[in-house]
Design a protein around this motif. Sequence first.
Motif, PDB file in Angstrom:
ATOM      1  N   PHE A   1       2.619   5.697   9.364  1.00 51.17           N
ATOM      2  CA  PHE A   1       1.386   6.476   9.309  1.00 51.17           C
ATOM      3  C   PHE A   1       0.587   6.155  10.571  1.00 51.17           C
ATOM      4  CE2 PHE A   1       2.453   6.044   4.700  1.00 51.17           C
ATOM      5  CZ  PHE A   1       2.872   7.359   4.571  1.00 51.17           C
TER       6      PHE A   1
ATOM      7  N   ARG B   1     -11.704   3.319   3.439  1.00 49.40           N
ATOM      8  CA  ARG B   1     -11.174   2.598   4.594  1.00 49.40           C
ATOM      9  C   ARG B   1     -12.138   2.477   5.777  1.00 49.40           C
ATOM     10  NH1 ARG B   1      -5.550   2.479   4.093  1.00 49.40           N
ATOM     11  NH2 ARG B   1      -5.084   2.678   1.883  1.00 49.40           N
TER      12      ARG B   1
ATOM     13  N   GLY C   1       4.850   7.132   0.409  1.00 45.89           N
ATOM     14  CA  GLY C   1       3.959   6.209   1.126  1.00 45.89           C
ATOM     15  C   GLY C   1       2.508   6.649   1.055  1.00 45.89           C
ATOM     16  N   ARG C   2       2.291   7.822   0.453  1.00 44.68           N
ATOM     17  CA  ARG C   2       0.955   8.392   0.287  1.00 44.68           C
ATOM     18  C   ARG C   2       0.356   8.811   1.614  1.00 44.68           C
ATOM     19  NH1 ARG C   2       1.610   8.306  -4.018  1.00 44.68           N
ATOM     20  NH2 ARG C   2       2.111  10.398  -3.514  1.00 44.68           N
TER      21      ARG C   2
ATOM     22  N   CYS D   1      -1.047  12.237   8.861  1.00 43.04           N
ATOM     23  CA  CYS D   1      -1.027  10.770   8.847  1.00 43.04           C
ATOM     24  C   CYS D   1       0.076  10.197   9.742  1.00 43.04           C
ATOM     25  CB  CYS D   1      -0.723  10.235   7.452  1.00 43.04           C
ATOM     26  SG  CYS D   1      -1.885  10.675   6.210  1.00 43.04           S
TER      27      CYS D   1
ATOM     28  N   ASP E   1      -8.901  12.670   6.049  1.00 44.55           N
ATOM     29  CA  ASP E   1      -7.813  13.637   6.276  1.00 44.55           C
ATOM     30  C   ASP E   1      -6.905  13.815   5.052  1.00 44.55           C
ATOM     31  OD1 ASP E   1      -6.101  11.434   6.324  1.00 44.55           O
ATOM     32  OD2 ASP E   1      -5.381  11.765   8.359  1.00 44.55           O
TER      33      ASP E   1
ATOM     34  N   ASN F   1       3.422   0.402   6.862  1.00 42.96           N
ATOM     35  CA  ASN F   1       2.656   1.645   6.987  1.00 42.96           C
ATOM     36  C   ASN F   1       2.544   2.144   8.420  1.00 42.96           C
ATOM     37  OD1 ASN F   1       1.697   2.418   4.271  1.00 42.96           O
ATOM     38  ND2 ASN F   1       0.985   0.299   4.288  1.00 42.96           N
TER      39      ASN F   1
ATOM     40  N   ARG G   1      -2.540  -3.985   7.250  1.00 41.33           N
ATOM     41  CA  ARG G   1      -2.475  -2.947   8.287  1.00 41.33           C
ATOM     42  C   ARG G   1      -3.119  -3.377   9.606  1.00 41.33           C
ATOM     43  NH1 ARG G   1      -2.459   3.227   6.902  1.00 41.33           N
ATOM     44  NH2 ARG G   1      -1.273   3.008   8.821  1.00 41.33           N
TER      45      ARG G   1
ATOM     46  N   MET H   1      -8.202   8.282   0.210  1.00 41.75           N
ATOM     47  CA  MET H   1      -8.471   7.084   1.026  1.00 41.75           C
ATOM     48  C   MET H   1      -9.069   7.385   2.402  1.00 41.75           C
ATOM     49  SD  MET H   1      -4.644   5.914   1.982  1.00 41.75           S
ATOM     50  CE  MET H   1      -3.589   6.942   1.009  1.00 41.75           C
ATOM     51  N   HIS H   2      -8.660   8.523   2.998  1.00 38.60           N
ATOM     52  CA  HIS H   2      -9.214   8.926   4.297  1.00 38.60           C
ATOM     53  C   HIS H   2      -9.723  10.365   4.200  1.00 38.60           C
ATOM     54  CE1 HIS H   2      -5.934   6.091   5.818  1.00 38.60           C
ATOM     55  NE2 HIS H   2      -7.043   5.540   6.276  1.00 38.60           N
TER      56      HIS H   2
ATOM     57  N   ARG I   1      -8.404   5.593  -3.960  1.00 37.01           N
ATOM     58  CA  ARG I   1      -7.130   5.620  -3.252  1.00 37.01           C
ATOM     59  C   ARG I   1      -6.673   7.057  -2.973  1.00 37.01           C
ATOM     60  NH1 ARG I   1      -3.224   3.428  -0.855  1.00 37.01           N
ATOM     61  NH2 ARG I   1      -1.064   4.062  -1.118  1.00 37.01           N
TER      62      ARG I   1
ATOM     63  N   LYS J   1       0.817  -1.221   0.000  1.00 36.15           N
ATOM     64  CA  LYS J   1       0.000   0.000   0.000  1.00 36.15           C
ATOM     65  C   LYS J   1       0.848   1.268   0.000  1.00 36.15           C
ATOM     66  CE  LYS J   1      -3.697  -1.982  -0.536  1.00 36.15           C
ATOM     67  NZ  LYS J   1      -3.581  -2.209  -1.942  1.00 36.15           N
TER      68      LYS J   1
ATOM     69  N   ASP K   1      -3.371   5.984  11.778  1.00 35.30           N
ATOM     70  CA  ASP K   1      -4.456   5.087  11.394  1.00 35.30           C
ATOM     71  C   ASP K   1      -4.788   3.932  12.347  1.00 35.30           C
ATOM     72  OD1 ASP K   1      -4.851   6.665   9.146  1.00 35.30           O
ATOM     73  OD2 ASP K   1      -3.256   5.628   8.062  1.00 35.30           O
TER      74      ASP K   1
ATOM     75  N   GLY L   1      -7.295   7.919  10.167  1.00 37.70           N
ATOM     76  CA  GLY L   1      -7.241   8.988   9.173  1.00 37.70           C
ATOM     77  C   GLY L   1      -8.624   9.529   8.844  1.00 37.70           C
TER      78      GLY L   1
HETATM   79  N1  LIG Z   1      -4.261   9.003   7.554  1.00 37.03           N
HETATM   80  C1  LIG Z   1      -3.783   8.786   6.346  1.00 37.03           C
HETATM   81  N2  LIG Z   1      -4.212   9.515   5.363  1.00 37.03           N
HETATM   82  N3  LIG Z   1      -2.923   7.794   6.189  1.00 37.03           N
HETATM   83  C2  LIG Z   1      -2.267   7.482   4.982  1.00 37.03           C
HETATM   84  C3  LIG Z   1      -1.896   6.059   4.913  1.00 37.03           C
HETATM   85  C4  LIG Z   1      -1.105   5.695   3.725  1.00 37.03           C
HETATM   86  C5  LIG Z   1      -0.797   4.254   3.635  1.00 37.03           C
HETATM   87  N4  LIG Z   1       0.175   3.979   2.654  1.00 37.03           N
HETATM   88  C6  LIG Z   1      -2.034   3.445   3.319  1.00 37.03           C
HETATM   89  O1  LIG Z   1      -2.335   3.275   2.170  1.00 37.03           O
HETATM   90  O2  LIG Z   1      -2.702   2.962   4.166  1.00 37.03           O
END
Ligand SMILES: NC(=[NH2+])NCCC[C@H](N)C(=O)O
Length: 797
Positions: free
Chosen positions: A502, A579, A774-775, A780, A616, A499, A525, A613-614, A610, A409, A505, A562
Amino acid sequence: MAALRAGARIASLRRCAAAEAASPASWASARKEVLAAAASGHWRPLRHWYAMRPCSTVASPLKGSQLTRHVLMVDPRGFRSNEETKEDNKFMSEVGDGDNDIADAVMEEWRSLVKQLEAVGVKVMKVDGQGLPDEVFPNNWFSTHSEGRLVLYPMKVPSRQKEVRQDLMDSLRVDLGYNRPTLDLSGWSRSGVALEGTGSLVLDRPGRVAYLARSARADGNLGELWAKEMGYELIAFSSHDRSGSEIYHTNVLMSVGDNFAVICADVITDEAEKKLVLDSLRKTGKLLIQVSLEQMESFACNCIQLQGEKGTVLAISTAGWGALDDAQRATIKGCVDHVVTAEVPIMERLGGGSVRCMIAELFPSDETPENACSVCRVQSEWANLDLVLVHEPGLEVDAVIPWTLDTMKVDECFNRVELKDQHRVFSDMLRSRGATVLHVRDLLNDIAIRGDWAKRELFEAVWGEEFVNMHGLANLNVEHLTTGHGRRTLDFDVPPLMNLFFMRDPAFAVPGGWVVISRPYYSIRQMESRLLRAIFRLHPALKDVSVYDGLADDPDVNIEGGDVLVADRETVLVGISQRTNEAGANKLAEFLFQKTPVTRVVKVFIPKQRAFMHLDTLFTFVNKRVVLTMPYFWSKPQVYAEVARRVNTLNEKMGSDSRQAAEDWVNEPPRIEVLEKLEDGRTKTRTYNQAMAGLQAEGIIEKALFVCGPEGSYATEEEHVARALTEQWNDAANVFCIAPNTVIAYKWCTRTVQHLQDNGVDVMMLDGFELMKGRGGARCMTMPLRRSSHKRATEVL
Ligand SMILES: NC(=[NH2+])NCCC[C@H](N)C(=O)O
């Protein structure tokens, strides 16, 4: 749940104690390890417990009182002379036979001491004994502190370790308002290290000095740890009785009142140490009453000054009082308002302890719940950050190769060195505004270093009992909890937690002092959440944090931190996204309404993609009621539909078969649904199809800033959205608010940074080129545990 947990913990401690008893070799090696660590100054637990000491209300010198009106006494129903303690307690002169008579007589001594104390207005909390031989001396296994804290101590002998009563402590914590983490040192007894409460430590509370006579019951290094943690200066010294043996407890050779001290200095054989002790007592304003060895042997020093209803009280045994000469008695009488002399000869002879030993002082917390600084307190997204948990990426990154990107991910392969460096800069930024930064790796080591029993508990909680038994505890390494466990390259029994950096999460803090354990969507995760649950359960400085794990094992639920934003003490926003599903949001709301001050949960429906994804990833706070979000996203989603259509045409023309679900933006535009808890406990729901307008109508936001600049600042709305989609992909909207109007943002998101600055936001720019592969952005990467509402000095000036 807390009671259950305490029960499980005790059970597992017992298991470990039994295991250790069965294998003296490992016990001995654990002890050696601990002492070596002590000698080399590597007190890992100390570093973090110390760091976790709440910063705004740390006990300052001269705070609090030396005397209390409240004491706890445990009745001696199981009293007998204890063979185990006789070994080093030279004050025990006989071993009793005729046990029944003794038990009655001792009970009588105890009752009359209680009565005498009550007669002068001391409040005695009387506790039924459990039948243990020495439990009439409760001051050895716990102490209480007006800074809102309890301390549990390790006792030297097994029969006394059993005196530690979690149930009693749980109720004291509530009744006396202790809202700081308990300092639980009791586990050290498993490593053969003892420190027996206010037997070993004689405290000058307002002066913040702790006196300690080193002995097998008073470990100097542990005393040092205690002192650092509690904000005291430790004065440790050696003592010898007439046969040359160490005196078992400090409180039989000295007593410190608020204006005087009784001490037998002759037993401090080292002249320099003696001078240190006496000078310190004088310097802190104590009138010295020095007694002889004989007087000490009659328990003249084992006395305690308390606060009565009509003035101060010295409680001492008749033997101790009788042993003093007229001049000494006159001096003491000049220092206190009343003297209570108690007849306790059997206790003294058979128990080797006198009046002071029987009294555990209770100092109610002098902090009101509102200003108290417990470990976990998050009531907004913007208040000053005090305490935050992060994870610095380590060797887990090796599992990311071009062929594992989707599984892991993440969207690119990393440069490991740069990644770590950038994260370090990030931690420094967090620290630079006064926050304490905890690292997962340190917390895991803190737990494991307590001994094999703790390491086992940790691995079993995360990887399961079967796994631990199969591989053998000795072959498991704490590092692998984050980097994964496998036999060959890329062949993992348990996956690496790529991950985990981050940190937002896998678990998240909500108002009311709770931490909620998530149930991540992707199984890769889910192990992160198990790890966090174990840390909160087992780390000595975190185990008082209330943890809700009702979502973590529910197969219908998906929820990640997130998606959870704390708008204010009563309002939590939950993104319904790729998510987090509605079942997760609803169950979270149910919990929040039941257990926390939260009365409003806002479900924010966003596209399941994607890129978003959250919640935030496209909506964060930069100040009270001020947010940073995507342009037109909430008000005109049709602009996104139009950009998607154009992209589809472009892709088609270029022969690519990648397509965007353009019409979803029109058919299922972002919207919000507000769940409100009514006075009668029922829940009311309101829906707003215009999400932004809804958030404004609810008073949750007043002002919005936008990724890549203000709305209307580009030639067309589509152009703005296209630019914004690019910066947002690199986490432009995922800023972390470290203090009101102060955020950490990636410096690459130049247009967004400019817009924030134009609006007076203080932006700390992070070079996150590796991190963002890591996006995820700055929000995060953090799990705030405490934000304070007080202003920092820099703000006031
Ligand atoms: N709170 C966030 N926006 N977290 C980002 C998580 C990124 C992580 N690579 C995932 O895909 O799960």
